[in-house]
Design an enzyme around this catalytic site. Structure first.
Site, PDB file in Angstrom:
ATOM      1  N   ASN A  19     -42.897 -14.841 -33.287  1.00 20.61           N
ATOM      2  CA  ASN A  19     -43.371 -13.630 -33.966  1.00 20.61           C
ATOM      3  C   ASN A  19     -42.248 -12.635 -34.222  1.00 20.61           C
ATOM      4  O   ASN A  19     -42.505 -11.468 -34.494  1.00 20.61           O
ATOM      5  CB  ASN A  19     -44.465 -12.944 -33.150  1.00 20.61           C
ATOM      6  CG  ASN A  19     -45.736 -13.760 -33.100  1.00 20.61           C
ATOM      7  OD1 ASN A  19     -46.131 -14.238 -32.046  1.00 20.61           O
ATOM      8  ND2 ASN A  19     -46.373 -13.939 -34.238  1.00 20.61           N
ATOM      9  N   HIS A  73     -46.784 -20.002 -36.017  1.00 23.33           N
ATOM     10  CA  HIS A  73     -46.175 -19.331 -37.174  1.00 23.33           C
ATOM     11  C   HIS A  73     -44.800 -19.898 -37.538  1.00 23.33           C
ATOM     12  O   HIS A  73     -44.065 -19.282 -38.309  1.00 23.33           O
ATOM     13  CB  HIS A  73     -46.059 -17.828 -36.910  1.00 23.33           C
ATOM     14  CG  HIS A  73     -47.385 -17.129 -36.875  1.00 23.33           C
ATOM     15  ND1 HIS A  73     -48.290 -17.190 -37.920  1.00 23.33           N
ATOM     16  CD2 HIS A  73     -47.978 -16.363 -35.924  1.00 23.33           C
ATOM     17  CE1 HIS A  73     -49.370 -16.494 -37.602  1.00 23.33           C
ATOM     18  NE2 HIS A  73     -49.209 -15.992 -36.403  1.00 23.33           N
ATOM     19  N   HIS A 108     -50.352 -13.014 -26.430  1.00 22.20           N
ATOM     20  CA  HIS A 108     -49.624 -11.748 -26.279  1.00 22.20           C
ATOM     21  C   HIS A 108     -50.180 -10.881 -25.154  1.00 22.20           C
ATOM     22  O   HIS A 108     -49.783  -9.722 -25.011  1.00 22.20           O
ATOM     23  CB  HIS A 108     -49.602 -10.940 -27.587  1.00 22.20           C
ATOM     24  CG  HIS A 108     -48.897 -11.617 -28.708  1.00 22.20           C
ATOM     25  ND1 HIS A 108     -48.470 -10.959 -29.849  1.00 22.20           N
ATOM     26  CD2 HIS A 108     -48.521 -12.903 -28.877  1.00 22.20           C
ATOM     27  CE1 HIS A 108     -47.885 -11.813 -30.671  1.00 22.20           C
ATOM     28  NE2 HIS A 108     -47.907 -13.005 -30.100  1.00 22.20           N
TER      29      HIS A 108
HETATM   30 FE   LIG Z   1     -48.800 -17.693 -31.967  1.00 18.14          FE
END
Ligand SMILES: [Fe+2]
Length: 261
Positions: free
Chosen positions: A42, A69, A178
């Protein structure tokens, strides 16, 4: 020897990368860390650019792991082929650039294996089965100590993989949500496990992103491109202590800091 591994949660945006640059080297010294793995998927919000990968290595990471991602910034594709110290999930179903695991030089000639996997529950249903892929890789990997970053949404999937690999791997941590969890533990076969490391990035945020944008999304507003949030940065990490002779983890401890501003 007693090996100290620091696993650092998902670095979010340039704010997260800068926080890592400010804090990681001192933290490694304080915690007597020998080997550091940082999840960087990220670091450009979604995805990672070559410059951010360079910055994370400069900050003190030995290995960078990624996640769902990985391909949001395709500029990273060639970097993944060229640099064996950055890993994308090993269980991608198709032929993609880069590699999902590697064996790296640790202290005193120790061979440290690192594997990156992605979960399928509520995340990437197209990925190969992380349980069977992990076992296959362990059959090929020649390492003294094995570490796994399991980038996954479901707490059940993370816990189940940890128990499945207990006795064969010395540390497995979850990334992606997170949110740091408080369940650090050593499983019966000696695997150190925690469901999620947390993140590195703005503390007044929703998962590192702007609060107002997240609320707007839940109120049914038009989608907008998420931007990183505000406030002082936090750094969430976990320190694993591994007895390399016995091939067992002996301690799993949270290492979290919040910068003042
Ligand atoms: Fe992720």
């Amino acid at each position: 020897m007693e090996l100290h591994v620091l696993a650092v949660g998902d670095v979010v945006g340039d704010e997260g990368v800068e926080c890592l640059s400010r804090r990681l080297r001192a933290l490694k010294r304080e915690q007597d860390i020998h080997f550091t793995v940082v999840n960087g998927e990220n670091s450009s919000g979604v995805g990672i650019l070559p410059r951010q990968a360079d910055q994370i290595f400069d900050a003190g990471a030995d290995v960078i792991t990624l996640g769902n991602h990985t391909w949001n910034r395709l500029q990273i594709a060639r970097y993944l082929d060229d640099n064996s110290y950055i890993l994308r999930p090993a269980n991608y179903a198709s032929a993609v650039p880069g590699r999902g695991w590697g064996v790296f030089d640790g202290p005193r000639g120790l061979r440290i294996g690192v594997m990156n996997l992605i979960g399928r529950c509520e995340l990437d249903s197209n990925a190969d089965n992380p349980f069977t892929v992990a076992r296959r890789i362990l059959g090929e990997m020649e390492a003294d100590v094995v570490l796994v970053d399991f980038h996954a949404e479901a707490t059940s999937e993370k816990g189940a993989l940890a128990y499945h690999l207990d006795g064969k791997v010395q540390a497995l941590w979850g990334t992606h949500t997170h949110v740091p969890t408080a369940d650090g533990q050593v499983l019966p076969g000696g695997l150190g496990f925690i469901t999620d490391l947390g993140m590195v990035g703005p503390s007044r945020s929703i998962l590192g992103m702007r609060v107002d944008q997240a609320i707007n999304r839940f109120l049914g507003g038009l989608p907008s491109r998420f931007e990183t949030g505000e406030g002082p940065c936090k750094l969430n990490a976990v320190r694993f202590t591994i007895d390399t002779a016995k091939k067992r983890c002996t301690a799993v401890e949270r290492v979290d800091l919040l910068e003042e501003r």
